[in-house]
Design a protein around this motif. Sequence first.
Motif, PDB file in Angstrom:
ATOM      1  N   GLY A 224     -10.965  74.751  53.886  1.00 10.05           N
ATOM      2  CA  GLY A 224     -11.391  74.638  55.271  1.00 10.05           C
ATOM      3  C   GLY A 224     -11.863  76.181  55.962  1.00 10.05           C
ATOM      4  N   MET A 225     -12.190  75.964  57.171  1.00  6.78           N
ATOM      5  CA  MET A 225     -12.489  77.267  57.871  1.00  6.78           C
ATOM      6  C   MET A 225     -11.372  77.469  58.521  1.00  6.78           C
ATOM      7  SD  MET A 225     -16.338  76.312  59.382  1.00  6.78           S
ATOM      8  CE  MET A 225     -15.676  75.546  61.062  1.00  6.78           C
ATOM      9  N   LEU A 226     -11.234  78.920  58.602  1.00  4.96           N
ATOM     10  CA  LEU A 226      -9.810  79.728  59.127  1.00  4.96           C
ATOM     11  C   LEU A 226     -10.276  79.460  60.691  1.00  4.96           C
ATOM     12  CD1 LEU A 226      -7.578  81.379  58.369  1.00  4.96           C
ATOM     13  CD2 LEU A 226      -9.011  83.531  58.962  1.00  4.96           C
ATOM     14  N   ALA A 227     -11.402  79.389  61.142  1.00  4.45           N
ATOM     15  CA  ALA A 227     -11.588  79.432  62.754  1.00  4.45           C
ATOM     16  C   ALA A 227     -10.877  77.985  63.141  1.00  4.45           C
ATOM     17  CB  ALA A 227     -12.787  79.424  63.018  1.00  4.45           C
ATOM     18  N   GLY A 228     -11.078  77.003  62.300  1.00  8.76           N
ATOM     19  CA  GLY A 228     -10.560  75.454  62.507  1.00  8.76           C
ATOM     20  C   GLY A 228      -8.932  75.612  62.514  1.00  8.76           C
ATOM     21  N   LEU A 229      -8.240  76.377  61.581  1.00  6.88           N
ATOM     22  CA  LEU A 229      -6.792  76.564  61.737  1.00  6.88           C
ATOM     23  C   LEU A 229      -6.438  77.190  62.789  1.00  6.88           C
ATOM     24  CD1 LEU A 229      -6.123  78.035  58.051  1.00  6.88           C
ATOM     25  CD2 LEU A 229      -5.766  75.633  58.903  1.00  6.88           C
ATOM     26  N   LEU A 230      -7.155  77.991  63.458  1.00  9.40           N
ATOM     27  CA  LEU A 230      -7.040  78.816  64.565  1.00  9.40           C
ATOM     28  C   LEU A 230      -6.982  77.859  65.727  1.00  9.40           C
ATOM     29  CD1 LEU A 230      -6.753  81.356  66.592  1.00  9.40           C
ATOM     30  CD2 LEU A 230      -9.266  81.646  66.428  1.00  9.40           C
ATOM     31  N   GLY A 231      -8.030  77.069  65.908  1.00  7.02           N
ATOM     32  CA  GLY A 231      -8.153  75.887  67.022  1.00  7.02           C
ATOM     33  C   GLY A 231      -6.708  75.031  66.789  1.00  7.02           C
ATOM     34  N   ARG A 232      -6.514  74.817  65.874  1.00  4.18           N
ATOM     35  CA  ARG A 232      -5.192  73.887  65.843  1.00  4.18           C
ATOM     36  C   ARG A 232      -3.971  74.886  65.907  1.00  4.18           C
ATOM     37  NH1 ARG A 232      -8.036  71.971  61.343  1.00  4.18           N
ATOM     38  NH2 ARG A 232      -6.734  72.943  59.893  1.00  4.18           N
ATOM     39  N   GLY A 233      -3.914  75.837  66.085  1.00  5.14           N
ATOM     40  CA  GLY A 233      -2.828  76.849  66.303  1.00  5.14           C
ATOM     41  C   GLY A 233      -2.105  76.933  65.307  1.00  5.14           C
ATOM     42  N   GLU A 234      -2.407  76.887  63.713  1.00  6.29           N
ATOM     43  CA  GLU A 234      -1.711  77.011  62.618  1.00  6.29           C
ATOM     44  C   GLU A 234      -1.883  78.495  62.082  1.00  6.29           C
ATOM     45  OE1 GLU A 234      -3.165  73.826  60.138  1.00  6.29           O
ATOM     46  OE2 GLU A 234      -3.011  72.653  61.568  1.00  6.29           O
ATOM     47  N   LEU A 235      -2.489  79.156  62.687  1.00  8.51           N
ATOM     48  CA  LEU A 235      -2.348  80.703  62.217  1.00  8.51           C
ATOM     49  C   LEU A 235      -1.105  81.647  63.282  1.00  8.51           C
ATOM     50  CD1 LEU A 235      -6.110  81.803  62.037  1.00  8.51           C
ATOM     51  CD2 LEU A 235      -4.596  81.143  60.171  1.00  8.51           C
ATOM     52  N   GLU A 236      -0.143  81.876  62.458  1.00  4.87           N
ATOM     53  CA  GLU A 236       1.018  82.666  62.972  1.00  4.87           C
ATOM     54  C   GLU A 236       0.986  83.993  63.294  1.00  4.87           C
ATOM     55  OE1 GLU A 236       4.326  81.063  61.023  1.00  4.87           O
ATOM     56  OE2 GLU A 236       4.059  78.930  61.452  1.00  4.87           O
ATOM     57  N   ARG A 237       0.083  84.777  62.414  1.00  2.00           N
ATOM     58  CA  ARG A 237       0.231  86.113  62.253  1.00  2.00           C
ATOM     59  C   ARG A 237      -0.836  86.782  63.371  1.00  2.00           C
ATOM     60  NH1 ARG A 237       0.662  84.797  56.628  1.00  2.00           N
ATOM     61  NH2 ARG A 237       2.821  85.744  56.072  1.00  2.00           N
ATOM     62  N   TYR A 238      -0.371  87.100  64.392  1.00  2.00           N
ATOM     63  CA  TYR A 238      -1.349  87.297  65.596  1.00  2.00           C
ATOM     64  C   TYR A 238      -0.742  88.697  66.218  1.00  2.00           C
ATOM     65  CZ  TYR A 238      -2.862  87.336  70.303  1.00  2.00           C
ATOM     66  OH  TYR A 238      -3.691  87.705  71.647  1.00  2.00           O
ATOM     67  N   CYS A 239      -1.846  89.674  66.341  1.00  2.00           N
ATOM     68  CA  CYS A 239      -1.528  90.969  66.866  1.00  2.00           C
ATOM     69  C   CYS A 239      -2.465  91.233  67.916  1.00  2.00           C
ATOM     70  CB  CYS A 239      -1.575  92.022  65.564  1.00  2.00           C
ATOM     71  SG  CYS A 239      -1.487  93.632  65.983  1.00  2.00           S
ATOM     72  N   GLU A 240      -2.164  91.830  68.979  1.00  2.00           N
ATOM     73  CA  GLU A 240      -2.862  92.446  70.027  1.00  2.00           C
ATOM     74  C   GLU A 240      -3.087  93.911  69.916  1.00  2.00           C
ATOM     75  OE1 GLU A 240      -2.018  91.213  73.930  1.00  2.00           O
ATOM     76  OE2 GLU A 240      -2.003  88.772  73.377  1.00  2.00           O
ATOM     77  N   ILE A 241      -4.193  94.631  70.231  1.00  2.00           N
ATOM     78  CA  ILE A 241      -4.534  96.031  70.078  1.00  2.00           C
ATOM     79  C   ILE A 241      -5.109  96.157  71.568  1.00  2.00           C
ATOM     80  CG2 ILE A 241      -5.649  97.808  69.041  1.00  2.00           C
ATOM     81  CD1 ILE A 241      -3.613  96.350  67.312  1.00  2.00           C
ATOM     82  N   PRO A 242      -4.284  96.897  72.392  1.00  2.00           N
ATOM     83  CA  PRO A 242      -5.015  97.133  73.775  1.00  2.00           C
ATOM     84  C   PRO A 242      -5.969  98.125  73.593  1.00  2.00           C
ATOM     85  CG  PRO A 242      -2.774  98.237  73.448  1.00  2.00           C
ATOM     86  CD  PRO A 242      -3.134  97.453  72.147  1.00  2.00           C
ATOM     87  N   ALA A 243      -6.946  97.971  74.632  1.00  2.00           N
ATOM     88  CA  ALA A 243      -7.970  98.865  74.486  1.00  2.00           C
ATOM     89  C   ALA A 243      -7.891 100.420  74.765  1.00  2.00           C
ATOM     90  CB  ALA A 243      -9.215  98.297  75.706  1.00  2.00           C
ATOM     91  N   SER A 244      -6.765 100.782  75.216  1.00  2.40           N
ATOM     92  CA  SER A 244      -6.259 102.082  75.582  1.00  2.40           C
ATOM     93  C   SER A 244      -5.744 102.880  74.274  1.00  2.40           C
ATOM     94  CB  SER A 244      -5.035 102.150  76.786  1.00  2.40           C
ATOM     95  OG  SER A 244      -3.929 101.385  76.140  1.00  2.40           O
ATOM     96  N   LEU A 245      -5.600 102.161  73.258  1.00  5.50           N
ATOM     97  CA  LEU A 245      -5.234 103.000  72.113  1.00  5.50           C
ATOM     98  C   LEU A 245      -6.445 103.721  71.393  1.00  5.50           C
ATOM     99  CD1 LEU A 245      -3.103 100.648  69.748  1.00  5.50           C
ATOM    100  CD2 LEU A 245      -2.101 102.769  71.149  1.00  5.50           C
ATOM    101  N   HIS A 246      -5.996 104.775  70.767  1.00  2.00           N
ATOM    102  CA  HIS A 246      -7.073 105.575  69.963  1.00  2.00           C
ATOM    103  C   HIS A 246      -7.312 104.789  68.828  1.00  2.00           C
ATOM    104  CE1 HIS A 246      -8.490 108.704  67.250  1.00  2.00           C
ATOM    105  NE2 HIS A 246      -8.820 109.249  68.438  1.00  2.00           N
ATOM    106  N   PRO A 247      -8.595 104.766  68.417  1.00  2.29           N
ATOM    107  CA  PRO A 247      -8.946 103.978  67.151  1.00  2.29           C
ATOM    108  C   PRO A 247      -8.155 104.323  66.018  1.00  2.29           C
ATOM    109  CG  PRO A 247     -10.984 104.846  68.095  1.00  2.29           C
ATOM    110  CD  PRO A 247      -9.762 105.342  68.888  1.00  2.29           C
ATOM    111  N   GLN A 248      -7.411 105.375  65.561  1.00  2.00           N
ATOM    112  CA  GLN A 248      -6.637 105.759  64.675  1.00  2.00           C
ATOM    113  C   GLN A 248      -5.389 105.264  64.852  1.00  2.00           C
ATOM    114  OE1 GLN A 248      -6.268 109.893  63.560  1.00  2.00           O
ATOM    115  NE2 GLN A 248      -4.358 109.441  62.227  1.00  2.00           N
ATOM    116  N   GLN A 249      -4.776 105.051  66.006  1.00  2.00           N
ATOM    117  CA  GLN A 249      -3.458 104.359  66.444  1.00  2.00           C
ATOM    118  C   GLN A 249      -3.806 102.869  66.137  1.00  2.00           C
ATOM    119  OE1 GLN A 249      -3.221 106.159  70.288  1.00  2.00           O
ATOM    120  NE2 GLN A 249      -1.458 106.807  69.877  1.00  2.00           N
ATOM    121  N   ALA A 250      -4.857 102.265  66.577  1.00  2.00           N
ATOM    122  CA  ALA A 250      -5.146 100.955  66.355  1.00  2.00           C
ATOM    123  C   ALA A 250      -4.920 100.638  64.887  1.00  2.00           C
ATOM    124  CB  ALA A 250      -6.626 100.577  66.876  1.00  2.00           C
ATOM    125  N   GLY A 251      -5.596 101.399  63.969  1.00  2.00           N
ATOM    126  CA  GLY A 251      -5.457 101.075  62.604  1.00  2.00           C
ATOM    127  C   GLY A 251      -4.118 101.247  62.168  1.00  2.00           C
TER     128      GLY A 251
END
Length: 262
Positions: A224-251
């Motif tokens: 199936g499509m990964l986006a479909g899993l996202l819509g059903r809330g079945e993707l548990e590994r979630y990470c937020e990267i704030p815009a204030s971070l330097h690109p190297q820090q984001a990586g």
Amino acid sequence: MSLFRKSLASLGIGSARVDTVLPQGVLIPGEPLAVDVQVHGGKVEQQIDNIHLFLCCRYEDEVETSRGDSQHRKEKITQICRLAEWSLPYSFVIGANEERHFEVSLSLPFNTPITIGDSHVWLETHLDMPLAFDAKDKDLLTVRPDPLLDGVFSALELAGLRIRQVECEAAKGFALPFVQEFEFVPVSGPYHGRWRELEVVVYRDESGLQMWFEIDRRQRGFSGMLAGLLGRGELERYCEIPASLHPQQAGERVLAFLDQAT
């Protein structure tokens, strides 16, 4: 003015035409797109009711289909999304062999797809002429990651992961009707031999990056499509990267998150 020439122009022969010139070779989501719309008059004077510009991309969607029996099947279809649009606020007349220029600025949405693999973005320009075939122009665009996402991709690449496939797939709950998915495979480094593949869904807004991850350790791909899993809330590994971070820090933050998740 020749009636014959008018008739030909109405059929698109010797009619006005439009060209869109983009001074920027590479575009970045979230930044403005400046274009020069050039209208070239044909062999006769013509009325131009409007100029329309559409920034477009395509994405894959799943729909249920029936083939005359009681069974319903899901099939993938290609949809077109208009990411942004612009129209001239007035009409004008273009004389024979006259040339007119219109400076236009479109705002590239944050989630304009990165043009890698099967992901394509283009700009359509339509010249709206009464009693005549509308003239059109289509320009493929090159879109590259913004610095924050580029920092994440660079870190994944340094860790031995390579992009194998990129797709835009339908998803609900976002500003656009789709999200872009990136499929990575480990070819060296710490994940080689541990993972079969890593799939990443990326969503960008003014606050930063939202990222969902799915790690496949099996000998077969995802169903199936990964986006479909996202819509059903079945993707548990979630990470937020704030815009204030330097690109190297984001990586670095994404790699640290993946190490903890595995």
